[in-house]
Design a protein around this motif. Sequence first.
Motif, PDB file in Angstrom:
ATOM      1  N   PHE A  74      -8.788  -4.449  -6.684  1.00 50.03           N
ATOM      2  CA  PHE A  74     -10.085  -4.414  -6.023  1.00 50.03           C
ATOM      3  C   PHE A  74     -10.240  -3.118  -5.226  1.00 50.03           C
ATOM      4  CE2 PHE A  74     -12.491  -5.198  -2.096  1.00 50.03           C
ATOM      5  CZ  PHE A  74     -13.711  -5.574  -2.621  1.00 50.03           C
ATOM      6  N   LEU A  75      -9.163  -2.687  -4.599  1.00 50.12           N
ATOM      7  CA  LEU A  75      -9.211  -1.470  -3.803  1.00 50.12           C
ATOM      8  C   LEU A  75      -9.199  -0.218  -4.674  1.00 50.12           C
ATOM      9  CD1 LEU A  75      -6.695  -2.451  -0.981  1.00 50.12           C
ATOM     10  CD2 LEU A  75      -9.181  -2.396  -0.843  1.00 50.12           C
TER      11      LEU A  75
ATOM     12  N   GLY B  69     -14.947 -13.351  -9.478  1.00 52.44           N
ATOM     13  CA  GLY B  69     -14.527 -13.947  -8.205  1.00 52.44           C
ATOM     14  C   GLY B  69     -14.184 -15.415  -8.368  1.00 52.44           C
TER      15      GLY B  69
ATOM     16  N   PHE C 133     -11.710 -10.777   0.000  1.00 56.72           N
ATOM     17  CA  PHE C 133     -12.781  -9.822  -0.296  1.00 56.72           C
ATOM     18  C   PHE C 133     -13.920 -10.491  -1.052  1.00 56.72           C
ATOM     19  CE2 PHE C 133     -10.702  -9.432  -4.418  1.00 56.72           C
ATOM     20  CZ  PHE C 133      -9.359  -9.494  -4.110  1.00 56.72           C
ATOM     21  N   PHE C 134     -13.574 -11.469  -1.903  1.00 51.51           N
ATOM     22  CA  PHE C 134     -14.623 -12.198  -2.604  1.00 51.51           C
ATOM     23  C   PHE C 134     -15.417 -13.055  -1.615  1.00 51.51           C
ATOM     24  CE2 PHE C 134     -15.780 -15.989  -5.340  1.00 51.51           C
ATOM     25  CZ  PHE C 134     -16.850 -15.356  -5.949  1.00 51.51           C
TER      26      PHE C 134
ATOM     27  N   VAL D  47      -7.562  -4.511   5.444  1.00 51.65           N
ATOM     28  CA  VAL D  47      -7.943  -3.417   4.544  1.00 51.65           C
ATOM     29  C   VAL D  47      -9.024  -3.850   3.554  1.00 51.65           C
ATOM     30  CG1 VAL D  47      -5.958  -3.912   3.076  1.00 51.65           C
ATOM     31  CG2 VAL D  47      -7.092  -1.751   2.867  1.00 51.65           C
ATOM     32  N   TYR D  48      -8.904  -5.073   2.991  1.00 49.94           N
ATOM     33  CA  TYR D  48      -9.915  -5.538   2.035  1.00 49.94           C
ATOM     34  C   TYR D  48     -11.271  -5.691   2.715  1.00 49.94           C
ATOM     35  CZ  TYR D  48      -5.711  -6.977  -0.490  1.00 49.94           C
ATOM     36  OH  TYR D  48      -4.504  -7.020  -1.099  1.00 49.94           O
TER      37      TYR D  48
ATOM     38  N   LEU E 123       0.839  -1.206   0.000  1.00 51.14           N
ATOM     39  CA  LEU E 123       0.000   0.000   0.000  1.00 51.14           C
ATOM     40  C   LEU E 123       0.868   1.248   0.000  1.00 51.14           C
ATOM     41  CD1 LEU E 123      -2.941  -0.739   2.469  1.00 51.14           C
ATOM     42  CD2 LEU E 123      -2.986  -0.598  -0.018  1.00 51.14           C
TER      43      LEU E 123
ATOM     44  N   LEU F 243      -3.266 -13.089  -6.099  1.00 53.16           N
ATOM     45  CA  LEU F 243      -4.260 -12.607  -5.138  1.00 53.16           C
ATOM     46  C   LEU F 243      -3.979 -11.163  -4.726  1.00 53.16           C
ATOM     47  CD1 LEU F 243      -4.990 -15.463  -2.567  1.00 53.16           C
ATOM     48  CD2 LEU F 243      -6.504 -14.467  -4.262  1.00 53.16           C
TER      49      LEU F 243
ATOM     50  N   LEU G 197     -14.118  -7.157  -9.957  1.00 51.89           N
ATOM     51  CA  LEU G 197     -14.793  -7.466  -8.703  1.00 51.89           C
ATOM     52  C   LEU G 197     -15.071  -6.180  -7.922  1.00 51.89           C
ATOM     53  CD1 LEU G 197     -15.742 -10.023  -7.357  1.00 51.89           C
ATOM     54  CD2 LEU G 197     -13.519 -10.268  -6.282  1.00 51.89           C
TER      55      LEU G 197
ATOM     56  N   ILE H 127      -9.012 -18.558  -2.027  1.00 51.93           N
ATOM     57  CA  ILE H 127     -10.104 -17.621  -2.281  1.00 51.93           C
ATOM     58  C   ILE H 127      -9.677 -16.225  -1.814  1.00 51.93           C
ATOM     59  CG2 ILE H 127     -11.333 -17.860  -0.072  1.00 51.93           C
ATOM     60  CD1 ILE H 127     -13.913 -18.002  -1.745  1.00 51.93           C
ATOM     61  N   PRO H 128      -9.921 -15.209  -2.639  1.00 51.27           N
ATOM     62  CA  PRO H 128      -9.599 -13.853  -2.187  1.00 51.27           C
ATOM     63  C   PRO H 128     -10.533 -13.497  -1.023  1.00 51.27           C
ATOM     64  CG  PRO H 128     -10.129 -13.901  -4.541  1.00 51.27           C
ATOM     65  CD  PRO H 128     -10.489 -15.227  -3.992  1.00 51.27           C
TER      66      PRO H 128
ATOM     67  N   ARG I  71     -18.892  -4.615  -6.883  1.00 50.05           N
ATOM     68  CA  ARG I  71     -19.259  -4.693  -5.472  1.00 50.05           C
ATOM     69  C   ARG I  71     -20.525  -3.900  -5.150  1.00 50.05           C
ATOM     70  NH1 ARG I  71     -17.569  -2.070  -0.758  1.00 50.05           N
ATOM     71  NH2 ARG I  71     -16.285  -0.655  -1.966  1.00 50.05           N
TER      72      ARG I  71
ATOM     73  N   LEU J  46     -23.621  -5.771  -5.848  1.00 52.53           N
ATOM     74  CA  LEU J  46     -23.579  -7.146  -5.336  1.00 52.53           C
ATOM     75  C   LEU J  46     -24.975  -7.685  -5.039  1.00 52.53           C
ATOM     76  CD1 LEU J  46     -22.031  -9.583  -4.141  1.00 52.53           C
ATOM     77  CD2 LEU J  46     -22.040  -8.382  -1.976  1.00 52.53           C
TER      78      LEU J  46
ATOM     79  N   MET K 280     -17.792 -10.895   0.215  1.00 52.61           N
ATOM     80  CA  MET K 280     -18.962 -10.547  -0.587  1.00 52.61           C
ATOM     81  C   MET K 280     -19.938 -11.713  -0.660  1.00 52.61           C
ATOM     82  SD  MET K 280     -16.852  -8.468  -3.498  1.00 52.61           S
ATOM     83  CE  MET K 280     -18.093  -8.308  -4.746  1.00 52.61           C
ATOM     84  N   MET K 281     -19.391 -12.941  -0.795  1.00 52.34           N
ATOM     85  CA  MET K 281     -20.271 -14.108  -0.854  1.00 52.34           C
ATOM     86  C   MET K 281     -21.012 -14.289   0.466  1.00 52.34           C
ATOM     87  SD  MET K 281     -20.101 -15.274  -3.847  1.00 52.34           S
ATOM     88  CE  MET K 281     -19.885 -13.580  -4.314  1.00 52.34           C
TER      89      MET K 281
ATOM     90  N   ILE L 255     -10.881 -15.973 -10.210  1.00 54.45           N
ATOM     91  CA  ILE L 255      -9.685 -15.848  -9.360  1.00 54.45           C
ATOM     92  C   ILE L 255      -9.504 -17.118  -8.540  1.00 54.45           C
ATOM     93  CG2 ILE L 255      -8.560 -14.535  -7.525  1.00 54.45           C
ATOM     94  CD1 ILE L 255     -10.159 -12.112  -8.338  1.00 54.45           C
ATOM     95  N   LEU L 256     -10.607 -17.581  -7.949  1.00 52.26           N
ATOM     96  CA  LEU L 256     -10.540 -18.784  -7.115  1.00 52.26           C
ATOM     97  C   LEU L 256      -9.991 -19.972  -7.907  1.00 52.26           C
ATOM     98  CD1 LEU L 256     -11.186 -20.297  -4.508  1.00 52.26           C
ATOM     99  CD2 LEU L 256     -13.530 -20.561  -5.303  1.00 52.26           C
TER     100      LEU L 256
ATOM    101  N   MET M  12     -13.083  -2.608   3.485  1.00 55.52           N
ATOM    102  CA  MET M  12     -13.753  -2.043   2.315  1.00 55.52           C
ATOM    103  C   MET M  12     -15.080  -2.751   2.064  1.00 55.52           C
ATOM    104  SD  MET M  12     -12.034   0.432   1.121  1.00 55.52           S
ATOM    105  CE  MET M  12     -12.328   0.729  -0.620  1.00 55.52           C
ATOM    106  N   VAL M  13     -15.070  -4.082   2.131  1.00 55.57           N
ATOM    107  CA  VAL M  13     -16.282  -4.842   1.818  1.00 55.57           C
ATOM    108  C   VAL M  13     -17.381  -4.563   2.837  1.00 55.57           C
ATOM    109  CG1 VAL M  13     -17.259  -7.164   1.609  1.00 55.57           C
ATOM    110  CG2 VAL M  13     -15.028  -6.651   0.606  1.00 55.57           C
TER     111      VAL M  13
END
Lengths: 629, 315
Positions: free
Chosen positions: A216-217, A250, B145-146, B257-258, A128, A209, A232, B142-143, A236, A239, B149-150, A253-254, B261-262
């Motif tokens: 994402f940010l 999403g 943040f994703f 941080v992620y 960051l 990731l 993503l 898995i991210p 958001r 969503l 969201m899920m 990425i997974l 945000m979510v």
Amino acid sequence: MRSFFKLLFRNRLAAAGAVVMAVVALLALATPFLPLQDPDITKTADRFIRPFSEGHLLGTDHLGRDLLSRLMWGTRLSLAVGFAAAIAAAFIGSAIGIVAGYFGGRSDNIIMRIVDMLMAFPYILLALAIVAALGPGLMNALIAVAAVNVPFFARNIRGITVGIVHKEFIDAAKLAGLGHAKTILSEVLPNVMPVIIIAMSTTIGWMILETAGLSFLGLGSQPPQADLGSMLGEARSALIGNPHTSLVPGFMILVIVMAINLLGDGVRDALDPRLKSGALSRPMAATLVDRNRVPAPSANTNAILSINNLQTQFHVKDRVYKAVGGIDLDINPGECLGIIGESGSGKSVTALSIMGLVASPPGIITGGSVMYDRKDLVGAPYKTLRSYRGDKIAYIFQDPLATLHPLYKVGDQLAEAIRCHHDVPKSEAWASAVHLLKSVRIPNAESRAESFPHELSGGMRQRISIAMALANDPDIIIADEPTTALDVTVQAQILALLNDLRRERGLAIIFITHDFGVVAQLCDRVAVMYAGRIVETGETGNVLADPAHPYTKRLIACVPELGGGRRKLAAIPGLPPAVDKLPDGCAFADRCDKRRAECRSGDIQLRLSLGRPVRCLYPENAPAVRKSA
Amino acid sequence: MTGYILKRLLSAIPVLFGITLIVFLIMALVPGDPATAILGSYATPENVAKLNKELGLDAPMWQRYFIWLGNMLQGDFGQSFALNRPVLDEILERFSATLILAGTAFILCAVFGVAAGVISAANQYGAADKAITFVVLLGISIPSFFLGMMMVLLFAVNLRWLPVSGMVAIYGGSDLPDILKHLIMPALALAVVATGVVARLSRSAMLEVLRQDFIRTARAKGVHEGQVIWRHALRAAMVSIIPVLGIQAGFVLSGAVYIEMVFQWPGVGRMLIDAILKRDILLVQGGVVFVAACYVLFNIIVDVAQSMLDPRIKT
């Protein structure tokens, strides 16, 4: 290289990961040539079309852009950035690590200080900060992710480099007049390469990731260009109403990261020689038992422990090692029985099989029985075994530094041995522990009980082990080479102690050793083992004075005798046969100078020779047999 | 022990200085000057120069570093121009929210990660091991943040069990049920990746330990298998698990941080993102230094815990 891929693809999960990854990578490469819609054309009238609609297989996003097309282009971008970051981090980090490790000294010191400093940051935070300085943007996100992973590579590679830089082949290269750069490239780099690849394959998933995270940010790729992370991020806000716009990137990425992680684990396992042998399997609480036939209980009522036709094998991949190939032994109360043999003869495995302590996997008891207290210990339920272990039959092992728990006080370890079998308060068990330490003649027992194993000498530690074996006043103690790791004077003290304790308490002892000198000192009876079987048993005095099996004779000749004149010390030529391919006939025939053609065929049984069971067609102590032959 | 703690604290001082220096140097890369950013691109050059002077930005770089450092040592992290309040006040307020989130996630990842690893190792190649290994693989792939969201989609929107966001108690109130209700999803989402990492390492550490001779000794003594695994083996495995927990603490602290945000969590992470997008340099600098320093201090606690666990470490 071929064998690496073979190993890699034998691992089915890794192969699956490789296939998924290959498909995704191919699609990403082919994206520009596929008949896709333009990913950036907005059409607000068509916003949030559901997946599987006509013309939009995956639907559209909040600006009416085709999601399938955006997914493909986004995947392409995410993969490119992730791999670029991984390669950059690996290259720079490894270069720093090799330089630091190769040159050592002050440059190493300074470099590693900086690396440590960078690693003191929680690393997303560092990324960051870098993006904050450089400004949002995909390239800057790539730089940030690569930069925060550089210290990880530098530190790992430096460690490996330091390890090899003093090896002979590096010195040889320097002596041959190779410059530093050439030595590094031709000698150091090939040796650290596997580690670099392992480190890369295990971190590349993270890097994808992390870049996705920065996007994402809103700090990574900027609109209209989109990688999976920013897709993503943009989705958001929609969503709740239109989850498909989030689900599509999403899950991509997974899938990618999971495939990479599976593949990475496979690469690591295939390259790491420690894991290659499959050595990392944990032994279970009791040895597996797989007997075709449960033998009838034996009739010998005098014996306190009776081993009948015991067979223990090790199954490693498709090989079967017959470590113990049918052993019969009776131990009488108060008797000291020696089991002697070279390393690999199966004597320790025999001892461990009694209480089901052979490491399993790979060990399996495949036949026979061990009768104690009219119960068969082989195949006994774990509960029964556990209640006997340490209470009725106790063990003393070889290396007391490895066999005592390093993090518990010896007093606690002794007290625990008591409390496993007796429901007594802790303070009482501790008092008994101190008492036990006194009985094995440890000075200042009260304060010694507070010590940790690493604070004691080798002889002292072995006394602790003996005290532990005595804790519950067992009937039998099985001592597996208890003096091998000790020096000679301490060895004599320990043997004397065991002998005294045995007489005081009427203990039966099974004493495993490779040293006939020790047997002569302590044992009433001795069983000689070779290649997993007993070749001779008898009273110690008789066996020593008049060995019947050629192997016993040779083994006795190995013991140097003080003041015994100028007897030649004779090593036995050759090695014992590998127990996964035992020869037909006598296992000792190859090393025996009396062998004949008959020794090479059939199963040679134990036969009485002058009242002693001997597994030999031509025993040394039977002149009549020798003459007739 | 006290001596060891003091020694570790003293050894942290150069690290903390290094952190401030690294952050300062990174921030020195910022293109353009902050005064322009504050005043906007229509500001007159005179005004920019004047503000630069006021902010002490006309001094040479090394001077600026020491001024900044000296002020920080006195508790003055500077003034955030975007929020128009002292940087430290803002950080402290936001950090408490992050600490609740990251702390909960850390406890979750330590407890569940170690437990999963131990169970996995004790049942190697069994059904439990395979199930855990699969879930762990999913967790580390898995991210976060994703995943968050899920979770919102499932638990807040479809099942309506939990609120999406809008916690009131974080600003001063002490409504524990409200905090917990809002904490469950973000803390879980944040903990999942770290839990996976901890579980993997715990499993291999346990497998390593279970092959050791002293485990055979424990079994030969007649120790119950449960005790062999959860006491003898785990105690020894903790020696290699604890450093991993230290690293994961940094991961949940910065990975928050992620999640912030979510879930609209008013923590330090979101503050940093806002500050980065607004180019509020002093707030970014202060926030990064503050969080990194907390992490360094936490790692001292980890080292001390390690030395208490392993008597072989010289204290």
